[in-house]
Write an enzyme that holds these catalytic residues in place. Structure first.
Site, PDB file in Angstrom:
ATOM      1  N   ASN A 165      -3.608  -6.560   1.086  1.00 31.48           N
ATOM      2  CA  ASN A 165      -4.690  -7.530   1.294  1.00 31.48           C
ATOM      3  C   ASN A 165      -5.458  -7.673  -0.012  1.00 31.48           C
ATOM      4  O   ASN A 165      -6.193  -6.780  -0.406  1.00 31.48           O
ATOM      5  CB  ASN A 165      -5.619  -7.010   2.412  1.00 31.48           C
ATOM      6  CG  ASN A 165      -6.819  -7.916   2.627  1.00 31.48           C
ATOM      7  OD1 ASN A 165      -6.846  -9.047   2.142  1.00 31.48           O
ATOM      8  ND2 ASN A 165      -7.813  -7.424   3.349  1.00 31.48           N
ATOM      9  N   TRP A 166      -5.279  -8.809  -0.662  1.00 26.78           N
ATOM     10  CA  TRP A 166      -5.897  -9.012  -1.984  1.00 26.78           C
ATOM     11  C   TRP A 166      -7.352  -9.465  -1.882  1.00 26.78           C
ATOM     12  O   TRP A 166      -8.036  -9.546  -2.894  1.00 26.78           O
ATOM     13  CB  TRP A 166      -5.096 -10.036  -2.783  1.00 26.78           C
ATOM     14  CG  TRP A 166      -3.855  -9.466  -3.400  1.00 26.78           C
ATOM     15  CD1 TRP A 166      -3.431  -8.162  -3.363  1.00 26.78           C
ATOM     16  CD2 TRP A 166      -2.890 -10.184  -4.176  1.00 26.78           C
ATOM     17  NE1 TRP A 166      -2.271  -8.023  -4.054  1.00 26.78           N
ATOM     18  CE2 TRP A 166      -1.902  -9.244  -4.570  1.00 26.78           C
ATOM     19  CE3 TRP A 166      -2.738 -11.512  -4.568  1.00 26.78           C
ATOM     20  CZ2 TRP A 166      -0.800  -9.613  -5.346  1.00 26.78           C
ATOM     21  CZ3 TRP A 166      -1.637 -11.882  -5.331  1.00 26.78           C
ATOM     22  CH2 TRP A 166      -0.683 -10.937  -5.715  1.00 26.78           C
ATOM     23  N   LYS A 167      -7.801  -9.808  -0.701  1.00 24.50           N
ATOM     24  CA  LYS A 167      -9.197 -10.256  -0.520  1.00 24.50           C
ATOM     25  C   LYS A 167      -9.518 -11.371  -1.531  1.00 24.50           C
ATOM     26  O   LYS A 167      -8.677 -12.221  -1.774  1.00 24.50           O
ATOM     27  CB  LYS A 167     -10.146  -9.068  -0.654  1.00 24.50           C
ATOM     28  CG  LYS A 167      -9.690  -7.864   0.178  1.00 24.50           C
ATOM     29  CD  LYS A 167     -10.670  -6.760   0.205  1.00 24.50           C
ATOM     30  CE  LYS A 167     -10.088  -5.610   1.000  1.00 24.50           C
ATOM     31  NZ  LYS A 167     -11.045  -4.586   1.318  1.00 24.50           N
ATOM     32  N   HIS A 211     -10.196  -8.812  10.373  1.00 23.95           N
ATOM     33  CA  HIS A 211     -10.523  -7.821   9.330  1.00 23.95           C
ATOM     34  C   HIS A 211     -12.021  -7.522   9.386  1.00 23.95           C
ATOM     35  O   HIS A 211     -12.832  -8.405   9.643  1.00 23.95           O
ATOM     36  CB  HIS A 211     -10.136  -8.365   7.954  1.00 23.95           C
ATOM     37  CG  HIS A 211     -10.208  -7.303   6.894  1.00 23.95           C
ATOM     38  ND1 HIS A 211     -11.398  -6.955   6.294  1.00 23.95           N
ATOM     39  CD2 HIS A 211      -9.262  -6.484   6.366  1.00 23.95           C
ATOM     40  CE1 HIS A 211     -11.162  -5.965   5.434  1.00 23.95           C
ATOM     41  NE2 HIS A 211      -9.870  -5.669   5.466  1.00 23.95           N
ATOM     42  N   GLU A 225     -14.194  -7.152   7.208  1.00 23.06           N
ATOM     43  CA  GLU A 225     -15.057  -7.967   6.333  1.00 23.06           C
ATOM     44  C   GLU A 225     -15.321  -9.335   6.961  1.00 23.06           C
ATOM     45  O   GLU A 225     -16.398  -9.911   6.793  1.00 23.06           O
ATOM     46  CB  GLU A 225     -14.428  -8.079   4.940  1.00 23.06           C
ATOM     47  CG  GLU A 225     -14.558  -6.762   4.185  1.00 23.06           C
ATOM     48  CD  GLU A 225     -13.488  -6.504   3.155  1.00 23.06           C
ATOM     49  OE1 GLU A 225     -12.765  -7.435   2.762  1.00 23.06           O
ATOM     50  OE2 GLU A 225     -13.367  -5.328   2.744  1.00 23.06           O
ATOM     51  N   GLU A 244      -8.069   0.127  11.014  1.00 24.98           N
ATOM     52  CA  GLU A 244      -8.747   0.317   9.737  1.00 24.98           C
ATOM     53  C   GLU A 244     -10.164   0.811   9.993  1.00 24.98           C
ATOM     54  O   GLU A 244     -11.063   0.008  10.298  1.00 24.98           O
ATOM     55  CB  GLU A 244      -8.829  -1.002   8.978  1.00 24.98           C
ATOM     56  CG  GLU A 244      -7.486  -1.602   8.642  1.00 24.98           C
ATOM     57  CD  GLU A 244      -7.592  -2.529   7.454  1.00 24.98           C
ATOM     58  OE1 GLU A 244      -7.026  -2.208   6.416  1.00 24.98           O
ATOM     59  OE2 GLU A 244      -8.291  -3.551   7.560  1.00 24.98           O
ATOM     60  N   GLY A 247     -12.282   0.591   1.120  1.00 30.63           N
ATOM     61  CA  GLY A 247     -12.880   0.399  -0.201  1.00 30.63           C
ATOM     62  C   GLY A 247     -13.842   1.505  -0.601  1.00 30.63           C
ATOM     63  O   GLY A 247     -14.600   1.357  -1.554  1.00 30.63           O
ATOM     64  N   SER A 258      -8.367   2.852   2.012  1.00 28.31           N
ATOM     65  CA  SER A 258      -8.207   3.689   0.809  1.00 28.31           C
ATOM     66  C   SER A 258      -6.835   4.347   0.712  1.00 28.31           C
ATOM     67  O   SER A 258      -6.705   5.493   0.292  1.00 28.31           O
ATOM     68  CB  SER A 258      -9.322   4.740   0.735  1.00 28.31           C
ATOM     69  OG  SER A 258     -10.580   4.091   0.616  1.00 28.31           O
ATOM     70  N   GLY A 300      -5.773  -2.404   0.397  1.00 26.77           N
ATOM     71  CA  GLY A 300      -6.644  -3.316  -0.346  1.00 26.77           C
ATOM     72  C   GLY A 300      -6.567  -3.009  -1.834  1.00 26.77           C
ATOM     73  O   GLY A 300      -5.646  -3.431  -2.536  1.00 26.77           O
ATOM     74  N   GLY A 301      -7.521  -2.216  -2.308  1.00 26.86           N
ATOM     75  CA  GLY A 301      -7.674  -1.947  -3.744  1.00 26.86           C
ATOM     76  C   GLY A 301      -6.389  -1.546  -4.458  1.00 26.86           C
ATOM     77  O   GLY A 301      -6.094  -2.059  -5.550  1.00 26.86           O
TER      78      GLY A 301
HETATM   79  C1  PEP Z   1      -8.518  -3.420   3.523  1.00 29.09           C
HETATM   80  O1  PEP Z   1      -9.442  -4.101   3.185  1.00 29.09           O
HETATM   81  O2  PEP Z   1      -7.767  -3.852   4.399  1.00 29.09           O
HETATM   82  C2  PEP Z   1      -8.328  -2.107   2.904  1.00 29.09           C
HETATM   83  C3  PEP Z   1      -7.606  -1.246   3.550  1.00 29.09           C
HETATM   84  O3  PEP Z   1      -8.937  -1.882   1.686  1.00 29.09           O
HETATM   85  P1  PEP Z   1      -8.823  -0.559   0.763  1.00 29.09           P
HETATM   86  O4  PEP Z   1      -7.376  -0.159   0.715  1.00 29.09           O
HETATM   87  O5  PEP Z   1      -9.364  -0.959  -0.569  1.00 29.09           O
HETATM   88  O6  PEP Z   1      -9.659   0.505   1.436  1.00 29.09           O
END
Ligand code: PEP
Length: 254
Positions: A11-13, A98, A100, A170, A176, A216, A237-238
């Protein structure tokens, strides 16, 4: 194509414009070797979908989708995109729910359910994201929150489609933050989520459902998380923003 295990989703957001998307894929595709049976799916920002599709043309081992769609099919909704617009770019997946979107944009369970319906109608494969905040976890409300999110969304979609849904657990406190759920935390929450799915569908569909862990995830913890009971893959994500890092996750290189 039906999704397979393990499933690695990125997920590149709000990261990577079309130029950066092409640069990422130039580097990633040379590193990424198909792992037996795995599915790899990216969720770039909407503005980069076209560039993504052009860059992965001919690569059946890399799929992609939309991070969000509007709950209606079309109309006066400035800034939004509809599910039916996505397939023209080659996208075949879509995220809904999600955390966010839930917190920043106010997507409630009914909205998430409507978005899932639009994704299915457009022929996209949806992933329903669920998860509790730290406050909810500490108040002992994990099961209540997962049940509300799963039931709220599944009630809105036709019974026939429920068996095709992919899920991502999640925990909001792990997104994040660098704070990862332990494999035991993930296994416990996945068992609870699967029970909630079974109560809204049936035991067989719940056992067959692909349920990802997100929060994470990085190359150093991928092996332990994938080994946790009931974890069928990851939503990243990151650590998906850097080609070597996400290629290492997809290869299971801790
Ligand atoms: C996400 O936003 O779906 C996510 C899992 O982010 P991160 O890996 O950065 O925690």
């Amino acid at each position: 194509m039906a999704p397979t295990r393990p499933l690695f989703a990125a997920n590149w957001k709000m990261h990577k414009d079309p130029v950066e998307t092409r640069e990422f894929l130039d580097a990633f595709l040379t590193r990424h070797g198909a792992r037996d049976g795995a599915t790899v799916v990216f969720f770039p920002p909407a503005i980069s979908l076209q560039a993504f599709g052009e860059s992965v043309a001919g690569r059946a081992d890399v799929e992609f989708g939309v991070q969000d769609v509007h709950e209606e099919t079309h109309g006066a909704h400035t800034g939004a995109i509809s599910a039916s617009m996505a397939p023209a770019t080659g996208a075949t997946w879509g995220l809904a729910g999600h955390s966010e979107r839930r917190t920043e944009f106010g997507d409630d369970d009914a909205t998430v359910g409507a978005k899932l319906s639009r994704l299915f109608e457009a022929g996209l494969q949806p992933i329903l994201c669920v998860g509790e905040t730290l406050e909810e976890r500490e108040a002992g409300r994990l099961e209540e929150v997962l049940r509300r999110q799963v039931t709220g969304a599944l009630d809105s979609i036709g019974a026939a489609r429920r068996e095709d849904l992919v899920y991502a657990y999640e925990p909001v406190w792990a997104i994040g933050t660098g704070r990862t759920a332990t494999p035991a935390d993930a296994a416990e929450a996945h068992a609870i989520a699967r029970r909630c799915i079974a109560d809204s569908t049936n035991e067989q569909d719940a056992a067959n459902a692909i349920l990802l862990y997100g929060g994470s995830v990085k190359p150093s913890n991928i092996d332990d998380l994938l080994a946790a009971e009931g974890v069928d893959g990851v939503l990243v994500g990151g650590a998906s923003l850097e080609p070597a890092s996400f290629a290492a996750i997809c290869a299971g290189e801790g």
